[in-house]
Design an enzyme around this catalytic site. Structure first.
Site, PDB file in Angstrom:
ATOM      1  N   ASP A 134       2.244   1.964   3.351  1.00 25.38           N
ATOM      2  CA  ASP A 134       3.191   1.022   3.957  1.00 25.38           C
ATOM      3  C   ASP A 134       4.614   1.489   3.685  1.00 25.38           C
ATOM      4  O   ASP A 134       5.480   1.402   4.563  1.00 25.38           O
ATOM      5  CB  ASP A 134       3.123  -0.391   3.339  1.00 25.38           C
ATOM      6  CG  ASP A 134       1.752  -1.017   3.366  1.00 25.38           C
ATOM      7  OD1 ASP A 134       0.968  -0.672   4.258  1.00 25.38           O
ATOM      8  OD2 ASP A 134       1.482  -1.861   2.479  1.00 25.38           O
ATOM      9  N   HIS A 163       0.877  -1.173   0.000  1.00 25.88           N
ATOM     10  CA  HIS A 163       0.000   0.000   0.000  1.00 25.88           C
ATOM     11  C   HIS A 163       0.913   1.222   0.000  1.00 25.88           C
ATOM     12  O   HIS A 163       1.996   1.187   0.615  1.00 25.88           O
ATOM     13  CB  HIS A 163      -0.838   0.094   1.275  1.00 25.88           C
ATOM     14  CG  HIS A 163      -1.762  -1.045   1.528  1.00 25.88           C
ATOM     15  ND1 HIS A 163      -1.366  -2.186   2.182  1.00 25.88           N
ATOM     16  CD2 HIS A 163      -3.080  -1.209   1.260  1.00 25.88           C
ATOM     17  CE1 HIS A 163      -2.399  -3.005   2.302  1.00 25.88           C
ATOM     18  NE2 HIS A 163      -3.455  -2.442   1.736  1.00 25.88           N
TER      19      HIS A 163
HETATM   20  C1  XLS Z   1      -7.567  -6.591   4.097  1.00 20.49           C
HETATM   21  C2  XLS Z   1      -7.099  -6.808   2.741  1.00 20.49           C
HETATM   22  C3  XLS Z   1      -5.973  -5.883   2.281  1.00 20.49           C
HETATM   23  C4  XLS Z   1      -5.836  -5.912   0.786  1.00 20.49           C
HETATM   24  C5  XLS Z   1      -5.039  -4.786   0.229  1.00 20.49           C
HETATM   25  O1  XLS Z   1      -8.282  -7.408   4.667  1.00 20.49           O
HETATM   26  O2  XLS Z   1      -6.742  -8.152   2.629  1.00 20.49           O
HETATM   27  O3  XLS Z   1      -4.800  -6.203   2.922  1.00 20.49           O
HETATM   28  O4  XLS Z   1      -5.279  -7.105   0.329  1.00 20.49           O
HETATM   29  O5  XLS Z   1      -5.567  -3.555   0.575  1.00 20.49           O
END
Ligand code: XLS
Ligand code: CA
Ligand code: CA
Length: 438
Positions: A106, A103
Site C-alpha cells: 500500500d 500493507h
Molecule cells: C481482507 C483482510 C485484509 C487484512 C490485512 O479481507 O481484511 O485487509 O486485514 O491483510
C-alpha cells in the site's frame, strides 16, 4: 489548519456533543473524556486502514475507479507513493486519529525486482517515520500483501512452489523490518490466499505444515531483531480462496495449538469476517477473548444480504456495544486497537466522505463504549450470569468442577435426588435491559 488534499476540511474534527447538527463533528467521541479508568482514546485506539482510505479507488469487478484522488495524480509511482503518504498524515491529523495500519505494497510500489521493491519500501518508511515524528500519529500494525501479485495465485506460505513460498517469507521479513522501524505495535498475518480451491491438486496436510513453518520462521526472526510488537493472525473463512485455513477464531486457535505457535500469537478479529463465517461479531470476539487471545479488532461491518466482504463502516449500535462489553471485560486490547478496515461505497466519491465514514465509525464505538461501561458498572448482566451458574459454587457442582467426583459418585448422588428444576434463561428480559441502556 491548511493542507493540500482535504481542502474542504480546514480545522481538525472536534467534539460537539450529541445535539450538534454539524456532520463534520463528533457527537460521542470525546477523546479526553474519562470512561472508567481510562480516557476514550486510550480505550478505543482507532486506526485508519491505509489500503482503503488512501489507496481505495472505488473500482469493483464491474467498473473502474470512481474516486479521483488528488494524491494519485503523479505519474511516477514513487512520487505517487510520497504524495499519498503526505495526504495520509493530513487526513490523520484533520480527523484526529492516532493510529494507522498498512500493507507493504500500500505504502510503496513494487519495483521491477524484489530488491528494488525493498528499496522502495525503505524510502517510504523513512518518510513515514518523519511524518510520525512530526504529528505524533503511530503505527498500530503493519503487514505484507501476499495476495495481489499473480505469483501468489496458489498461495504464499502455502504455495506448492518453494520459490514462491521463499519469496513470501522474504517479503514478510522486510515488512516486519518496516513495522519495527516505525515502532509498529503489532504485526498482522492475514492468510490472503492461504487456502485452496480443489483437493484434486492440494495436499492439505503439507500446506498446513508449511504455513506453520513459515510462522515459526517469523517468530524466530521477531526474537532475533528484538521486535516487541504483538503478532496477530486474522481469521477469514473464504474469499479469495474457497477454503481458507484460518476459517474463524476457533479454527485458528486450534491450528496454533497443534503447531506449537499459540504462545506467540493473538487474533485480530474482523467483524465482516465473523459474519462471513456464519458467526456474529461478538461470538468471534468472545471465542478469542475466552482463550486470552483477543489482540486487536478490524472494526467494520458486512451486509448480510450480500454475503461477501463488503468492508463497510460500523453503524450498528448493538454490534459496538457487544464488542465493547467483551473488550472492557478483558481490560482492553493491550497493544491492539480498533482499525477501520472499511471503505466508503463506490458512489461516495468525495474525499470528504472519508471523514463522514470515519466520524460515524468512531462515534458508534464511542457510544458502544459508554453503554457497555454503564452496563458493567451497574452489573446489569454479570449479576445474572453469575447467578445462573451459581449451582457450581457449592455442593455437587463444586465437586464436579474441582474433580473431586467422577461418574460413579455422581450416579450415586443423582439417585438420591428429586428431578432437577429447569430455570428460565430470561433472554427477553436481558434483551430489554440492553435496550434500556441503548
Ligand atoms: C481482507 C483482510 C485484509 C487484512 C490485512 O479481507 O481484511 O485487509 O486485514 O491483510
Ligand atoms: Ca481485515
Ligand atoms: Ca475484510
Amino acid at each position: 489548519m491548511s493542507g493540500r488534499f482535504f481542502t474542504k476540511v480546514q480545522s481538525p474534527i472536534s467534539f460537539e456533543g450529541k445535539n450538534s447538527k454539524n456532520p463534520l463533528a463528533f457527537k460521542y467521541f470525546n477523546k479526553d473524556q474519562r470512561v472508567g479508568s481510562k480516557t476514550m482514546s486510550e480505550h478505543l485506539r482507532f486506526s485508519v486502514a491505509y489500503w482503503h482510505t488512501l489507496m481505495g479507488t472505488g473500482s469493483d469487478m464491474f467498473g473502474s475507479a470512481s474516486f479521483k484522488r488528488e494524491w494519485h495524480k503523479a505519474t511516477d509511482p514513487m512520487d505517487r507513493a510520497k504524495e499519498t503518504m503526505e495526504a495520509a498524515f493530513e487526513f490523520f491529523q484533520k480527523l484526529g486519529i492516532e493510529y494507522y495500519c498498512f500493507h507493504d505494497r500500500d505504502i510503496a510500489p513494487e519495483g521491477d525486482t524484489f530488491t528494488e521493491s525493498c528499496k522502495n519500501l525503505e524510502t517510504i518508511v523513512e518518510l513515514a517515520k518523519t511524518l510520525q515524528k512530526q504529528t505524533g500519529v503511530k503505527l498500530l500494525w503493519g503487514t505484507a500483501n501476499l495476495f495481489s501479485n499473480p505469483m501468489y495465485a496458489q498461495g504464499a506460505g502455502t504455495s506448492p512452489n518453494a520459490h514462491v513460498m521463499a519469496h513470501a517469507a522474504a517479503q514478510v521479513k522486510n515488512a516486519i523490518d518496516a513495522t519495527n522501524e516505525l515502532g509498529g505495535e503489532n504485526y498482522v498475518f492475514w492468510g490472503g490466499r492461504e487456502g485452496y480451491e480443489t483437493l484434486l491438486n492440494t495436499d492439505l496436510k503439507k500446506e498446513q505444515e508449511h504455513i506453520a513453518r513459515f510462522l515459526h520462521m517469523a517468530v524466530d526472526y521477531k526474537r532475533k531483531i528484538g521486535f516487541d510488537g504483538q503478532f496477530l493472525i486474522e481469521p477469514k473463512p473464504a474469499e479469495p480462496s474457497k477454503h481458507q485455513y484460518d476459517f474463524d477464531a476457533a479454527t485458528t486457535l486450534s491450528f496454533l495449538t497443534e503447531y506449537d505457535l499459540l504462545d506467540h500469537f493473538k487474533l485480530n478479529i474482523e467483524a465482516n469476517h465473523a459474519t462471513l463465517a456464519g458467526h456474529t461479531f461478538e461470538h468471534e470476539l468472545a471465542v478469542a477473548s475466552a482463550a486470552g487471545k483477543l489482540g486487536s479488532v478490524d472494526a467494520n461491518r458486512g451486509d448480510l444480504l450480500l454475503g461477501w466482504d463488503t468492508d463497510q463502516f460500523p453503524t450498528n449500535i448493538y454490534d459496538t456495544t457487544f464488542a465493547m462489553l467483551i473488550i472492557l471485560n478483558q481490560q482492553g486490547l493491550g497493544k491492539g486497537g480498533l482499525n477501520f478496515d472499511a471503505k466508503p461505497r463506490r458512489s461516495s466519491t468525495d474525499p470528504t466522505d472519508l471523514f463522514h465514514a470515519h466520524i460515524g465509525g468512531m462515534d458508534m464505538f464511542a457510544r458502544g463504549l459508554l453503554i457497555a461501561n454503564a452496563i458493567i458498572e451497574d452489573k446489569a448482566l454479570s449479576g445474572f450470569i453469575a447467578e445462573r451458574y451459581g449451582s457450581f459454587n457449592s455442593g455437587i457442582g463444586a465437586q464436579i468442577v474441582s474433580g473431586q467426583i467422577g461418574l460413579e459418585g455422581i450416579d450415586e448422588w443423582v439417585r438420591t435426588q428429586p428431578a432437577p428444576v429447569l430455570q428460565s434463561g430470561r433472554q427477553e428480559m436481558l434483551e430489554n435491559i440492553i435496550n434500556s441502556y441503548i
